[in-house]
Design a protein around this motif. Structure first.
Motif, mmCIF file in Angstrom:
data_model
loop_
_atom_site.group_PDB
_atom_site.id
_atom_site.type_symbol
_atom_site.label_atom_id
_atom_site.label_comp_id
_atom_site.label_asym_id
_atom_site.label_seq_id
_atom_site.Cartn_x
_atom_site.Cartn_y
_atom_site.Cartn_z
ATOM 1 N N GLY A 21 43.228 105.892 15.502
ATOM 2 C CA GLY A 21 43.916 107.107 15.916
ATOM 3 C C GLY A 21 44.956 106.890 16.994
ATOM 4 N N SER A 23 42.017 110.839 14.880
ATOM 5 C CA SER A 23 42.723 110.550 13.635
ATOM 6 C C SER A 23 42.273 111.564 12.594
ATOM 7 N N ASN A 24 42.881 111.492 11.414
ATOM 8 C CA ASN A 24 42.561 112.458 10.365
ATOM 9 C C ASN A 24 42.271 111.721 9.056
ATOM 10 N N GLU A 64 45.060 109.515 7.578
ATOM 11 C CA GLU A 64 45.240 108.282 8.355
ATOM 12 C C GLU A 64 44.120 107.291 8.064
ATOM 13 N N TYR A 109 33.209 109.111 9.909
ATOM 14 C CA TYR A 109 34.110 110.235 10.189
ATOM 15 C C TYR A 109 34.336 111.115 8.966
ATOM 16 N N GLU A 110 33.733 110.754 7.834
ATOM 17 C CA GLU A 110 33.903 111.521 6.598
ATOM 18 C C GLU A 110 32.556 111.980 6.035
#
Length: 322
Positions: free
Chosen positions: A125, A162-163, A166, A194-195
């Motif tokens: 990120g 971050s997303n 990314e 993160y997912e």
């Protein structure tokens, strides 16, 4: 995600060589700073415990002198908070000069001279989780080249600030950039954590092509409740997780906290046994300079280590819940 983003993602993936560089055919073993030492940067008043070169040299010495290295514990891993707040004039990450006065390359030589390997931390990120400079998409190549030039052997690539787009672009791109350096570097991806850690948001087939290991779930904390939560999540989702693991591609339930403050001796034995059965990385986060005999005996248990390091790389499954 729009059509252009999908096309860009597919283009990056198509350019990414599989990370089959012969590394980490068994789960990595070593020591990492984060859970025990966090982001202690006060080297003036807490020189023994701050995130600086002395801490990592001390842990390297302990791995060699106290019998850890010969059992397979070979990585000394820096986590967050090691950098300066600004990149250098060439746009490269640089260590905090007051805490790492010799630089990372010198620290790597110290560690390599003892037959060990150095791990380092970065984040995909804009910033790391503790708000140090991140490695966004336009900095991935230069950071991979910088790490290789320093003699780094392992990268933990986190995902704060971050997303999802990314993540989908950056994690494969870092794999390609690390490969392009020509230096064998183990690659730990935090992408799944993160997912949500599960399909369809997480593609474990793709992960196995670009990463050696990956964090699936929440960070471990120094408590039995945290260990139980992680074990329960892995067991409840083992149909998705267990087939993803194998030589060179490991699920990572996070660090071993044995020797800290939160576990009884029986609970510490349970964590070691379960991490061994799960073919998990055996990455300690404790103070090897002040480890009691019971914690040392658990972490140096040759039978547990042998089970964990089985070259078949089959992750165990929960057969019965009581």
């Amino acid at each position: 995600m729009g059509p252009s983003s999908v096309a860009l993602l597919l283009a990056v993936i198509s350019l990414t060589a599989a990370l089959d560089n012969g590394m980490l055919k068994t789960p990595p073993m070593g020591w990492m700073a984060w859970e025990r030492f966090r982001c202690d940067i006060d080297c003036k008043d807490d020189p023994q415990n701050c995130i600086g070169e002395k801490l990592f040299r001390d842990m390297a010495d302990r791995l060699v002198e106290d019998g850890w290295k010969e059992l397979g514990y070979e990585y000394v891993m820096i986590d967050d908070c090691w950098t300066s707040m600004q990149r250098d004039e060439q746009g490269r990450l640089q260590p905090d000069p007051s805490r790492f006065p010799g630089g990372i390359a010198k620290l790597a030589r110290y560690i390599h001279d003892r037959g060990l390997k150095l791990g380092i931390y970065a984040d995909i990120g804009s910033h790391t989780c503790m708000r140090y400079p991140g490695t966004p998409l336009d900095k991935i190549v230069i950071d991979a080249q910088t790490f290789a030039s320093w003699g780094v052997d392992y990268l933990k690539f986190d995902g704060c600030y971050s997303n999802p787009i990314e993540h989908m672009l950056g994690y494969p791109l870092m794999s390609k950039a690390l490969n392009a350096t020509g230096r064998p570097i183990g690659y730990s991806c935090s992408w799944p954590a993160y997912e949500g850690g599960l399909p369809p948001n997480v593609n474990y087939s793709l992960l196995g092509e670009i990463c050696h290991l990956w964090r699936n779930y929440d960070d471990i904390q120094d408590s039995w409740d945290s260990v139980q939560d992680i074990i329960g999540w892995f067991a409840n989702n083992q149909d998705d997780l267990q087939p993803a693991a194998g030589p060179g591609r490991w699920n990572d339930p996070d660090m071993l906290i044995i020797g800290n403050f939160g576990l009884s001796v029986h609970q510490a034995r349970s964590q070691m046994a379960l991490w061994a059965i799960m073919a998990a990385p055996l990455i300690m986060s404790n103070d090897l300079r002040n480890l009691d005999n019971s914690a040392r005996a658990i972490l140096q248990n040759k039978m547990a280590i042998t089970i964990n390091q089985d070259p078949l790389g089959i992750q165990g499954r929960r057969l019965l819940q009581v």
